[in-house]
Design a protein around this motif. Structure first.
Motif, PDB file in Angstrom:
ATOM      1  N   GLU A  84       0.857  -1.189   0.000  1.00  0.00           N
ATOM      2  CA  GLU A  84       0.000   0.000   0.000  1.00  0.00           C
ATOM      3  C   GLU A  84       0.896   1.244   0.000  1.00  0.00           C
ATOM      4  N   PRO A  85       0.396   2.387  -0.489  1.00  0.00           N
ATOM      5  CA  PRO A  85       1.196   3.618  -0.395  1.00  0.00           C
ATOM      6  C   PRO A  85       1.444   4.018   1.062  1.00  0.00           C
ATOM      7  N   ASP A  86       2.581   4.672   1.333  1.00  0.00           N
ATOM      8  CA  ASP A  86       2.896   5.141   2.698  1.00  0.00           C
ATOM      9  C   ASP A  86       2.179   6.455   3.005  1.00  0.00           C
ATOM     10  N   ILE A  87       2.066   7.309   1.979  1.00  0.00           N
ATOM     11  CA  ILE A  87       1.443   8.628   2.162  1.00  0.00           C
ATOM     12  C   ILE A  87      -0.061   8.451   2.356  1.00  0.00           C
ATOM     13  N   ASP A  88      -0.621   9.227   3.283  1.00  0.00           N
ATOM     14  CA  ASP A  88      -2.079   9.241   3.455  1.00  0.00           C
ATOM     15  C   ASP A  88      -2.658  10.057   2.293  1.00  0.00           C
ATOM     16  N   ILE A  89      -3.373   9.402   1.400  1.00  0.00           N
ATOM     17  CA  ILE A  89      -3.841  10.097   0.193  1.00  0.00           C
ATOM     18  C   ILE A  89      -5.206  10.764   0.364  1.00  0.00           C
ATOM     19  N   ARG A  90      -5.773  10.691   1.550  1.00  0.00           N
ATOM     20  CA  ARG A  90      -7.047  11.371   1.804  1.00  0.00           C
ATOM     21  C   ARG A  90      -6.900  12.872   1.544  1.00  0.00           C
ATOM     22  N   ASN A  91      -7.813  13.433   0.747  1.00  0.00           N
ATOM     23  CA  ASN A  91      -7.796  14.855   0.364  1.00  0.00           C
ATOM     24  C   ASN A  91      -6.587  15.271  -0.476  1.00  0.00           C
ATOM     25  N   VAL A  94      -4.209  12.761  -6.433  1.00  0.00           N
ATOM     26  CA  VAL A  94      -3.402  11.574  -6.744  1.00  0.00           C
ATOM     27  C   VAL A  94      -3.420  11.296  -8.246  1.00  0.00           C
ATOM     28  N   ILE A  95      -2.244  11.029  -8.775  1.00  0.00           N
ATOM     29  CA  ILE A  95      -2.137  10.570 -10.165  1.00  0.00           C
ATOM     30  C   ILE A  95      -1.515   9.174 -10.129  1.00  0.00           C
ATOM     31  N   GLU A 118     -10.620   8.168  -0.243  1.00  0.00           N
ATOM     32  CA  GLU A 118     -11.124   9.532  -0.384  1.00  0.00           C
ATOM     33  C   GLU A 118     -10.079  10.588  -0.749  1.00  0.00           C
ATOM     34  N   PRO A 119      -9.368  10.383  -1.854  1.00  0.00           N
ATOM     35  CA  PRO A 119      -8.469  11.448  -2.332  1.00  0.00           C
ATOM     36  C   PRO A 119      -9.307  12.627  -2.847  1.00  0.00           C
ATOM     37  N   ALA A 120      -8.708  13.835  -2.879  1.00  0.00           N
ATOM     38  CA  ALA A 120      -9.420  15.000  -3.424  1.00  0.00           C
ATOM     39  C   ALA A 120      -9.694  14.775  -4.905  1.00  0.00           C
ATOM     40  N   SER A 121      -8.726  14.185  -5.603  1.00  0.00           N
ATOM     41  CA  SER A 121      -8.918  13.818  -7.000  1.00  0.00           C
ATOM     42  C   SER A 121      -8.063  12.594  -7.296  1.00  0.00           C
ATOM     43  N   LEU A 122      -8.491  11.836  -8.289  1.00  0.00           N
ATOM     44  CA  LEU A 122      -7.785  10.593  -8.628  1.00  0.00           C
ATOM     45  C   LEU A 122      -7.770  10.458 -10.150  1.00  0.00           C
ATOM     46  N   LYS A 123      -6.576  10.609 -10.721  1.00  0.00           N
ATOM     47  CA  LYS A 123      -6.447  10.512 -12.184  1.00  0.00           C
ATOM     48  C   LYS A 123      -5.399   9.460 -12.514  1.00  0.00           C
ATOM     49  N   THR A 124      -5.341   9.130 -13.804  1.00  0.00           N
ATOM     50  CA  THR A 124      -4.421   8.077 -14.219  1.00  0.00           C
ATOM     51  C   THR A 124      -3.553   8.545 -15.375  1.00  0.00           C
ATOM     52  N   ALA A 125      -2.261   8.237 -15.285  1.00  0.00           N
ATOM     53  CA  ALA A 125      -1.330   8.514 -16.381  1.00  0.00           C
ATOM     54  C   ALA A 125      -0.706   7.188 -16.793  1.00  0.00           C
TER      55      ALA A 125
END
Ligand code: IMP
Ligand code: MG
Length: 178
Positions: A84-91, A94-95, A118-125
């Motif tokens: 899992e990612p270490d950073i808390d991605i809430r708000n 995220v790409i 619950e990220p503020a935004s979630l996109k994909t590259a």
């Protein structure tokens, strides 16, 4: 050229240009934000490293490890999260940085799992989008190249863990995997 490679699909120079222009697009789109570039191990490692340096913004990086392919050339359709990612991605903005979209089963499962945080935004590259014209559960927000339905290696992409270090995208000879 590596002798297991049938032909080069995208050269080092084409790759560098495509990644640079994608970085410029993300720089414009995320102005004023601090995106989290979430690289999906291991295939996206080289794309992730190049893309982050093409983005002229403060950004944070992290990694997620998931497995769908096993050691073969066919997608198993199953996804197992190994790290899992270490950073808390809430708000956070995220790409997800992925090497290649094939059936897009991996990416759609990842989008579902990560949206629960619950990220503020979630996109994909994605670096490559394979099997163009095939119905997929999700589309990439950003991509560098479309690709043919061949087994591709290099620039992070492997076959049975080999060929990731090739500096270009090559089509693997069929005799290697069949
Ligand atoms: P999907 O779930 O079918 O979209 O599969 C995506 C994953 O399969 C990618 O992250 C790659 O790890 C792997 N993959 C799909 N096509 C190729 C290929 O041509 N070469 C190497 N790996 C591939
Ligand atoms: Mg892989």
């Amino acid at each position: 050229m590596n002798r297991d490679v049938e032909r080069i699909l995208y050269s080092e120079k084409q790759i560098a240009e495509a990644v640079k222009s994608l970085g410029e697009r993300i720089t414009r789109d995320y102005a004023g934000k601090i995106p989290v570039l979430l690289g999906i191990l291991k295939g996206s490692s080289i794309f992730h490293a190049d893309l982050m340096r093409a983005i002229d913004l403060p950004c944070e990086i992290d990694f997620l490890s998931a497995k769908s392919y096993g050691m073969g050339a066919q997608s198993s359709g199953k996804l197992r999260i190994l790290k899992e990612p270490d950073i808390d991605i809430r708000n956070r903005d995220v790409i997800i940085v992925e090497d290649i979209l094939d059936t897009a089963v991996t990416l759609s499962a990842l989008l579902h799992t990560l949206s629960l945080k619950e990220p503020a935004s979630l996109k994909t590259a994605v670096f490559l989008d394979k099997n163009i014209g095939i119905e997929k559960p999700v589309k990439a927000d950003y991509k560098c190249f479309d690709a043919e339905n061949e087994f591709l290696v290099g620039y992070g992409l492997d076959y049975a863990e080999k060929y990731r270090n090739l500096p270009y995208i090559g089509i693997l000879k069929r005799e290697i995997y069949s």
